[in-house]
Design an enzyme around this catalytic site. Structure first.
Site, PDB file in Angstrom:
ATOM      1  N   ASN A  10       0.851  -1.186   0.000  1.00  0.00           N
ATOM      2  CA  ASN A  10       0.000   0.000   0.000  1.00  0.00           C
ATOM      3  C   ASN A  10       0.889   1.239   0.000  1.00  0.00           C
ATOM      4  O   ASN A  10       1.721   1.415   0.893  1.00  0.00           O
ATOM      5  CB  ASN A  10      -0.900  -0.035   1.241  1.00  0.00           C
ATOM      6  CG  ASN A  10      -1.910   1.093   1.260  1.00  0.00           C
ATOM      7  OD1 ASN A  10      -1.561   2.244   1.026  1.00  0.00           O
ATOM      8  ND2 ASN A  10      -3.160   0.781   1.563  1.00  0.00           N
ATOM      9  N   ASP A  12      -0.235   4.471   0.017  1.00  0.00           N
ATOM     10  CA  ASP A  12      -0.980   5.664   0.429  1.00  0.00           C
ATOM     11  C   ASP A  12      -0.100   6.709   1.102  1.00  0.00           C
ATOM     12  O   ASP A  12      -0.239   7.919   0.859  1.00  0.00           O
ATOM     13  CB  ASP A  12      -2.094   5.293   1.412  1.00  0.00           C
ATOM     14  CG  ASP A  12      -3.236   4.523   0.792  1.00  0.00           C
ATOM     15  OD1 ASP A  12      -3.273   4.393  -0.450  1.00  0.00           O
ATOM     16  OD2 ASP A  12      -4.103   4.041   1.546  1.00  0.00           O
ATOM     17  N   HIS A  13       0.785   6.252   1.994  1.00  0.00           N
ATOM     18  CA  HIS A  13       1.471   7.216   2.850  1.00  0.00           C
ATOM     19  C   HIS A  13       2.693   7.844   2.195  1.00  0.00           C
ATOM     20  O   HIS A  13       3.276   8.771   2.760  1.00  0.00           O
ATOM     21  CB  HIS A  13       1.767   6.584   4.203  1.00  0.00           C
ATOM     22  CG  HIS A  13       0.488   6.285   4.930  1.00  0.00           C
ATOM     23  ND1 HIS A  13      -0.398   7.278   5.305  1.00  0.00           N
ATOM     24  CD2 HIS A  13      -0.094   5.118   5.282  1.00  0.00           C
ATOM     25  CE1 HIS A  13      -1.447   6.729   5.881  1.00  0.00           C
ATOM     26  NE2 HIS A  13      -1.290   5.421   5.869  1.00  0.00           N
ATOM     27  N   ARG A  21       3.357  18.911   2.267  1.00  0.00           N
ATOM     28  CA  ARG A  21       3.980  20.148   1.810  1.00  0.00           C
ATOM     29  C   ARG A  21       3.333  20.699   0.535  1.00  0.00           C
ATOM     30  O   ARG A  21       3.785  21.711   0.008  1.00  0.00           O
ATOM     31  CB  ARG A  21       5.469  19.902   1.546  1.00  0.00           C
ATOM     32  CG  ARG A  21       6.302  19.687   2.783  1.00  0.00           C
ATOM     33  CD  ARG A  21       6.534  20.966   3.570  1.00  0.00           C
ATOM     34  NE  ARG A  21       7.296  21.948   2.815  1.00  0.00           N
ATOM     35  CZ  ARG A  21       8.628  22.038   2.855  1.00  0.00           C
ATOM     36  NH1 ARG A  21       9.323  21.203   3.609  1.00  0.00           N
ATOM     37  NH2 ARG A  21       9.247  22.962   2.149  1.00  0.00           N
ATOM     38  N   HIS A  46      -5.711   3.612  -1.674  1.00  0.00           N
ATOM     39  CA  HIS A  46      -7.035   3.957  -1.150  1.00  0.00           C
ATOM     40  C   HIS A  46      -7.354   5.395  -1.526  1.00  0.00           C
ATOM     41  O   HIS A  46      -6.744   6.330  -1.010  1.00  0.00           O
ATOM     42  CB  HIS A  46      -7.034   3.784   0.371  1.00  0.00           C
ATOM     43  CG  HIS A  46      -8.356   4.052   1.019  1.00  0.00           C
ATOM     44  ND1 HIS A  46      -8.540   3.948   2.381  1.00  0.00           N
ATOM     45  CD2 HIS A  46      -9.565   4.409   0.517  1.00  0.00           C
ATOM     46  CE1 HIS A  46      -9.791   4.238   2.682  1.00  0.00           C
ATOM     47  NE2 HIS A  46     -10.426   4.535   1.565  1.00  0.00           N
ATOM     48  N   ARG A  48      -9.591   8.031  -0.825  1.00  0.00           N
ATOM     49  CA  ARG A  48     -10.590   8.400   0.170  1.00  0.00           C
ATOM     50  C   ARG A  48     -11.453   9.541  -0.338  1.00  0.00           C
ATOM     51  O   ARG A  48     -11.056  10.328  -1.212  1.00  0.00           O
ATOM     52  CB  ARG A  48      -9.913   8.803   1.478  1.00  0.00           C
ATOM     53  CG  ARG A  48      -9.182   7.665   2.176  1.00  0.00           C
ATOM     54  CD  ARG A  48      -8.632   8.115   3.506  1.00  0.00           C
ATOM     55  NE  ARG A  48      -9.688   8.362   4.465  1.00  0.00           N
ATOM     56  CZ  ARG A  48      -9.964   7.567   5.507  1.00  0.00           C
ATOM     57  NH1 ARG A  48      -9.242   6.476   5.724  1.00  0.00           N
ATOM     58  NH2 ARG A  48     -10.935   7.874   6.336  1.00  0.00           N
ATOM     59  N   ARG A  52      -7.286  12.719   1.204  1.00  0.00           N
ATOM     60  CA  ARG A  52      -6.237  13.136   2.147  1.00  0.00           C
ATOM     61  C   ARG A  52      -4.850  12.630   1.772  1.00  0.00           C
ATOM     62  O   ARG A  52      -3.859  13.179   2.206  1.00  0.00           O
ATOM     63  CB  ARG A  52      -6.571  12.698   3.574  1.00  0.00           C
ATOM     64  CG  ARG A  52      -6.526  11.205   3.798  1.00  0.00           C
ATOM     65  CD  ARG A  52      -6.761  10.837   5.251  1.00  0.00           C
ATOM     66  NE  ARG A  52      -8.099  11.197   5.692  1.00  0.00           N
ATOM     67  CZ  ARG A  52      -8.610  10.796   6.858  1.00  0.00           C
ATOM     68  NH1 ARG A  52      -7.892  10.057   7.680  1.00  0.00           N
ATOM     69  NH2 ARG A  52      -9.837  11.144   7.199  1.00  0.00           N
ATOM     70  N   HIS A  53      -4.784  11.541   1.002  1.00  0.00           N
ATOM     71  CA  HIS A  53      -3.472  11.082   0.534  1.00  0.00           C
ATOM     72  C   HIS A  53      -3.523  10.799  -0.964  1.00  0.00           C
ATOM     73  O   HIS A  53      -3.146  11.651  -1.758  1.00  0.00           O
ATOM     74  CB  HIS A  53      -2.922   9.909   1.351  1.00  0.00           C
ATOM     75  CG  HIS A  53      -3.914   8.896   1.826  1.00  0.00           C
ATOM     76  ND1 HIS A  53      -4.654   8.116   0.972  1.00  0.00           N
ATOM     77  CD2 HIS A  53      -4.268   8.510   3.087  1.00  0.00           C
ATOM     78  CE1 HIS A  53      -5.413   7.299   1.666  1.00  0.00           C
ATOM     79  NE2 HIS A  53      -5.209   7.505   2.953  1.00  0.00           N
ATOM     80  N   GLU A  73      -8.618   0.464  -3.144  1.00  0.00           N
ATOM     81  CA  GLU A  73      -9.415   0.529  -1.916  1.00  0.00           C
ATOM     82  C   GLU A  73     -10.394   1.686  -2.016  1.00  0.00           C
ATOM     83  O   GLU A  73     -10.026   2.783  -2.454  1.00  0.00           O
ATOM     84  CB  GLU A  73      -8.516   0.717  -0.692  1.00  0.00           C
ATOM     85  CG  GLU A  73      -7.883  -0.556  -0.200  1.00  0.00           C
ATOM     86  CD  GLU A  73      -7.293  -0.405   1.188  1.00  0.00           C
ATOM     87  OE1 GLU A  73      -7.342   0.695   1.770  1.00  0.00           O
ATOM     88  OE2 GLU A  73      -6.764  -1.404   1.694  1.00  0.00           O
ATOM     89  N   THR A 103      -7.213   6.482  10.512  1.00  0.00           N
ATOM     90  CA  THR A 103      -7.064   5.387   9.562  1.00  0.00           C
ATOM     91  C   THR A 103      -8.280   4.478   9.722  1.00  0.00           C
ATOM     92  O   THR A 103      -9.111   4.713  10.608  1.00  0.00           O
ATOM     93  CB  THR A 103      -5.757   4.609   9.805  1.00  0.00           C
ATOM     94  OG1 THR A 103      -5.590   3.618   8.781  1.00  0.00           O
ATOM     95  CG2 THR A 103      -5.741   3.957  11.168  1.00  0.00           C
ATOM     96  N   THR A 104      -8.412   3.482   8.874  1.00  0.00           N
ATOM     97  CA  THR A 104      -9.570   2.590   8.942  1.00  0.00           C
ATOM     98  C   THR A 104      -9.603   1.888  10.298  1.00  0.00           C
ATOM     99  O   THR A 104      -8.655   1.212  10.681  1.00  0.00           O
ATOM    100  CB  THR A 104      -9.500   1.549   7.811  1.00  0.00           C
ATOM    101  OG1 THR A 104      -9.336   2.225   6.568  1.00  0.00           O
ATOM    102  CG2 THR A 104     -10.784   0.734   7.763  1.00  0.00           C
ATOM    103  N   GLU A 154     -10.905  -9.494   3.074  1.00  0.00           N
ATOM    104  CA  GLU A 154      -9.642  -9.132   3.691  1.00  0.00           C
ATOM    105  C   GLU A 154      -9.887  -8.968   5.186  1.00  0.00           C
ATOM    106  O   GLU A 154     -10.651  -8.101   5.605  1.00  0.00           O
ATOM    107  CB  GLU A 154      -9.071  -7.849   3.094  1.00  0.00           C
ATOM    108  CG  GLU A 154      -7.722  -7.485   3.715  1.00  0.00           C
ATOM    109  CD  GLU A 154      -6.975  -6.396   2.970  1.00  0.00           C
ATOM    110  OE1 GLU A 154      -6.163  -5.700   3.613  1.00  0.00           O
ATOM    111  OE2 GLU A 154      -7.194  -6.241   1.752  1.00  0.00           O
ATOM    112  N   HIS A 197      -3.621  -4.673   7.759  1.00  0.00           N
ATOM    113  CA  HIS A 197      -3.776  -3.505   8.624  1.00  0.00           C
ATOM    114  C   HIS A 197      -2.877  -3.626   9.850  1.00  0.00           C
ATOM    115  O   HIS A 197      -3.034  -4.523  10.668  1.00  0.00           O
ATOM    116  CB  HIS A 197      -5.223  -3.268   9.084  1.00  0.00           C
ATOM    117  CG  HIS A 197      -5.451  -1.835   9.522  1.00  0.00           C
ATOM    118  ND1 HIS A 197      -5.706  -0.821   8.624  1.00  0.00           N
ATOM    119  CD2 HIS A 197      -5.427  -1.248  10.735  1.00  0.00           C
ATOM    120  CE1 HIS A 197      -5.849   0.323   9.270  1.00  0.00           C
ATOM    121  NE2 HIS A 197      -5.675   0.093  10.556  1.00  0.00           N
ATOM    122  N   GLY A 198      -1.911  -2.722   9.911  1.00  0.00           N
ATOM    123  CA  GLY A 198      -1.036  -2.631  11.068  1.00  0.00           C
ATOM    124  C   GLY A 198       0.090  -3.638  11.127  1.00  0.00           C
ATOM    125  O   GLY A 198       0.825  -3.674  12.119  1.00  0.00           O
ATOM    126  N   GLY A 219       1.228  -1.499   4.277  1.00  0.00           N
ATOM    127  CA  GLY A 219       1.614  -0.195   3.765  1.00  0.00           C
ATOM    128  C   GLY A 219       2.342   0.695   4.743  1.00  0.00           C
ATOM    129  O   GLY A 219       3.520   0.978   4.588  1.00  0.00           O
TER     130      GLY A 219
END
Length: 247
Positions: A10, A12-13, A21, A46, A48, A52-53, A73, A103-104, A154, A197-198, A219
């Site tokens: 993932n 996303d980040h 920035r 993802h 959203r 946001r990302h 996603e 986050t989710t 998932e 997740h995580g 991710g």
């Protein structure tokens, strides 16, 4: 022989850092290509509602810029369905989404929204997209995912990881057993089982050991670890741990 275990990365980040920035860098597509070179089997992104990302232009770039499958996603909204049907990614993972969450936070309530989600999933499946429902291990949610026509679930591993890092090992181990039971039940219903997740180096192995799980989507940890060692080495080490756990 155990079935191969795929790794979806993932990205996303990468976009989170870029957007902090308002710059054009770092580029999520560049990260996706690095992940592909490092041995990732797929890329997850993802989009959203609040962007946001990941942004719409990122999905455009990923769809044409990578050679491995794209897992899109998305929340179960008309806007996201239209975007999915326009881009036709390899897979869509439908997740719960709240604007106020960081986050989710948990799995989707498929059983509580059966009729709407049946209608929602139908056009995606008809278009040839593999549809996954991001859910907890509750048997009712697994059954509902099968009923609405999803091909994949998932399993949400976030609670397991949180309990591990909180040092609540009894609760962690109970959660792990529930995840194992959920994976086995989903497999018995003919659903392909993914998880995510995580997950980190510390928590991935007990999940990867589950023979019913075919794919892990990871991710935030990989992007975080990339700060210190680089994205390619972080992915290579995660893959090594997954493969060792799977045997």
């Amino acid at each position: 022989m155990p079935k191969p275990l795929r790794l979806g990365v993932n990205i996303d980040h990468v976009a989170t850092v870029r957007n902090a920035r308002g710059a054009a860098y770092p580029d999520p597509l560049r990260a996706a290509r690095l992940a592909e070179q490092a041995g990732a089997d797929g890329i997850t992104a993802h989009l959203r509602e609040d962007r946001r990302h990941i942004r719409d232009a990122d999905i455009d770039a990923l769809r044409s810029g990578i050679d491995i499958p794209l897992n899109f996603e998305m929340a179960a909204t008309p806007e996201m369905q239209e975007i999915a049907l326009r881009h036709l990614p390899h897979a869509c993972c439908i997740v719960p989404e709240k604007r106020e969450e960081v986050t989710t936070e948990g799995g989707l309530d498929v059983a509580g929204d059966l009729s709407r989600l049946t209608d929602y999933v139908g056009p995606l499946v008809e278009a040839g997209i593999r549809v996954s429902m991001f859910i907890g291990h509750d048997p009712a949610q697994i059954e509902a995912s099968a009923k609405i026509g999803a091909q994949v679930i998932e399993l949400h591993t976030g609670h397991f990881c949180d309990m591990h890092y909180a040092g609540d090992f009894a609760a962690r181990d109970a959660e792990l057993e529930a995840l194992k039971a959920g994976a086995a039940y989903a497999d018995s219903l003919g659903l392909e089982v993914h998880a995510g997740h995580g997950l980190t180096y510390e928590t991935v192995e007990p999940i990867a050991e589950m023979k019913q799980i075919r794919e892990l989507n990871i991710g935030h940890f990989l992007i975080s670890e990339a700060i210190f060692v680089g994205l390619g080495p972080a992915i290579v080490h995660m893959r090594k741990l997954m493969d060792a756990a799977r045997g």
